[in-house]
Write a protein that holds these residues in place. Structure first.
Motif, PDB file in Angstrom:
ATOM      1  N   ASP A  63       0.809  -1.223   0.000  1.00  0.00           N
ATOM      2  CA  ASP A  63       0.000   0.000   0.000  1.00  0.00           C
ATOM      3  C   ASP A  63       0.840   1.270   0.000  1.00  0.00           C
ATOM      4  O   ASP A  63       0.302   2.369   0.067  1.00  0.00           O
ATOM      5  CB  ASP A  63      -0.946  -0.001   1.208  1.00  0.00           C
ATOM      6  N   LEU A  64       2.155   1.123  -0.054  1.00  0.00           N
ATOM      7  CA  LEU A  64       2.989   2.325  -0.077  1.00  0.00           C
ATOM      8  C   LEU A  64       2.974   2.952  -1.469  1.00  0.00           C
ATOM      9  O   LEU A  64       3.053   2.266  -2.472  1.00  0.00           O
ATOM     10  CB  LEU A  64       4.434   1.974   0.315  1.00  0.00           C
ATOM     11  N   LYS A  65       2.918   4.272  -1.482  1.00  0.00           N
ATOM     12  CA  LYS A  65       2.885   5.005  -2.752  1.00  0.00           C
ATOM     13  C   LYS A  65       4.275   5.144  -3.370  1.00  0.00           C
ATOM     14  O   LYS A  65       4.464   4.976  -4.546  1.00  0.00           O
ATOM     15  CB  LYS A  65       2.382   6.433  -2.507  1.00  0.00           C
ATOM     16  N   ARG A  66       5.225   5.537  -2.536  1.00  0.00           N
ATOM     17  CA  ARG A  66       6.555   5.950  -2.998  1.00  0.00           C
ATOM     18  C   ARG A  66       6.428   7.186  -3.895  1.00  0.00           C
ATOM     19  O   ARG A  66       5.352   7.689  -4.132  1.00  0.00           O
ATOM     20  CB  ARG A  66       7.280   4.818  -3.745  1.00  0.00           C
ATOM     21  N   GLU A  73      -0.089  16.663   0.386  1.00  0.00           N
ATOM     22  CA  GLU A  73       0.588  15.849   1.400  1.00  0.00           C
ATOM     23  C   GLU A  73       1.544  16.697   2.235  1.00  0.00           C
ATOM     24  O   GLU A  73       1.605  16.570   3.454  1.00  0.00           O
ATOM     25  CB  GLU A  73       1.347  14.697   0.734  1.00  0.00           C
ATOM     26  N   GLY A  97      -0.453   5.614   2.587  1.00  0.00           N
ATOM     27  CA  GLY A  97       0.564   5.278   1.600  1.00  0.00           C
ATOM     28  C   GLY A  97       1.948   5.806   1.892  1.00  0.00           C
ATOM     29  O   GLY A  97       2.838   5.706   1.065  1.00  0.00           O
ATOM     30  N   ARG A  98       2.128   6.373   3.083  1.00  0.00           N
ATOM     31  CA  ARG A  98       3.454   6.885   3.435  1.00  0.00           C
ATOM     32  C   ARG A  98       3.909   6.275   4.747  1.00  0.00           C
ATOM     33  O   ARG A  98       3.127   6.133   5.682  1.00  0.00           O
ATOM     34  CB  ARG A  98       3.424   8.407   3.584  1.00  0.00           C
ATOM     35  N   GLU A 102       9.731   7.573   5.784  1.00  0.00           N
ATOM     36  CA  GLU A 102       9.701   8.385   4.579  1.00  0.00           C
ATOM     37  C   GLU A 102       9.309   9.827   4.915  1.00  0.00           C
ATOM     38  O   GLU A 102       9.901  10.786   4.420  1.00  0.00           O
ATOM     39  CB  GLU A 102       8.687   7.781   3.604  1.00  0.00           C
TER      40      GLU A 102
END
Length: 194
Positions: A63-66, A73, A97-98, A102
């Motif tokens: 589910d991480l966006k990167r 955001e 997603g973060r 990060e």
DNA sequence: AAAGATAGCAACCGCGATTTT
DNA sequence: AAAAATCGCGGTTGCTATCTT
């Protein structure tokens, strides 16, 4: 007393290889998250559980966006930081997603400078009228010329006419203020009582 | 074009909190 | 209730890429 897991024998350190990533992903997709201390052996990895957990949570989770942070955001991170301080896991919990790592890195490398450019102290989100204590705020690598070069910072969320706290956090409907204590003091004043 | 400086990011480390025995 | 084991957080470090001179 307790030895760090990295100091143990047969524990690999440093960057993760694709094979290691794949092993970890395969294992977690089959067994789910949790019991991190058992994961390395079960997954056939020569890492400590702590390292596996970190790798999964910060980089491998599906589910991480990167990728780059959007302005929305950034804005949210700044507002949450004003409210929560350096509690990155809480902040990350509000930004889908973060990962906390990060967000922390992004704050340290981008957002702090951005706020300073606007004349805002990133530690307390108050307007800064002088940068005489620049090093304290940004670390030794910050230079005057750096700030002069970054004047073109685009979004105008801070109003330089305000004399008090620019982000009160009061307009954030995150249901946080009533549940958690105020941010811990970041500067040394709080520790000077020792 | 090369060397040094700087920025950005991934990972390590220490410690407090929580859970288990 | 106490000790040990484990988890989770946040600060820091070190490597690599990029920029500047």
């Amino acid at each position: 007393m307790k030895k760090p897991c990295y100091a143990k024998k047969n524990i690999k350190e440093g960057a993760w290889s694709e094979q290691e990533d794949q092993k970890l992903k395969d294992y977690i997709s089959a067994h789910g998250e949790g019991s991190w201390h058992t994961v390395p052996q079960a997954a056939g990895l020569y890492r400590c559980g702590k390292s596996c957990r970190q790798r999964w949570l910060n980089y491998l989770r599906p589910d991480l966006k990167r990728g780059n942070f959007g302005e929305d955001e950034e804005d949210l991170i700044i507002r949450l930081h004003a409210l929560l301080g350096n509690r990155w896991s809480l902040i990350a919990g509000r930004i889908p997603g973060r990962s906390d790592n990060e967000i922390k890195n992004y704050w340290n490398s981008h957002l702090q400078k951005k706020l300073i450019n606007k004349g805002v102290d990133p530690n307390n989100h108050r307007l800064h009228h002088s940068f005489s204590n620049l090093e304290k705020v940004t670390g030794a690598s910050a230079t005057k010329s750096h700030f002069e070069n970054e004047q073109g910072c685009s979004d105008g969320n801070y109003n330089s006419n305000e004399d008090q706290r620019s982000w009160s956090g009061s307009d954030i409907n995150l249901d946080l203020a009533s549940k958690i204590s105020p941010p811990r003091p970041i500067n040394n004043e709080a520790n000077s009582m020792d």
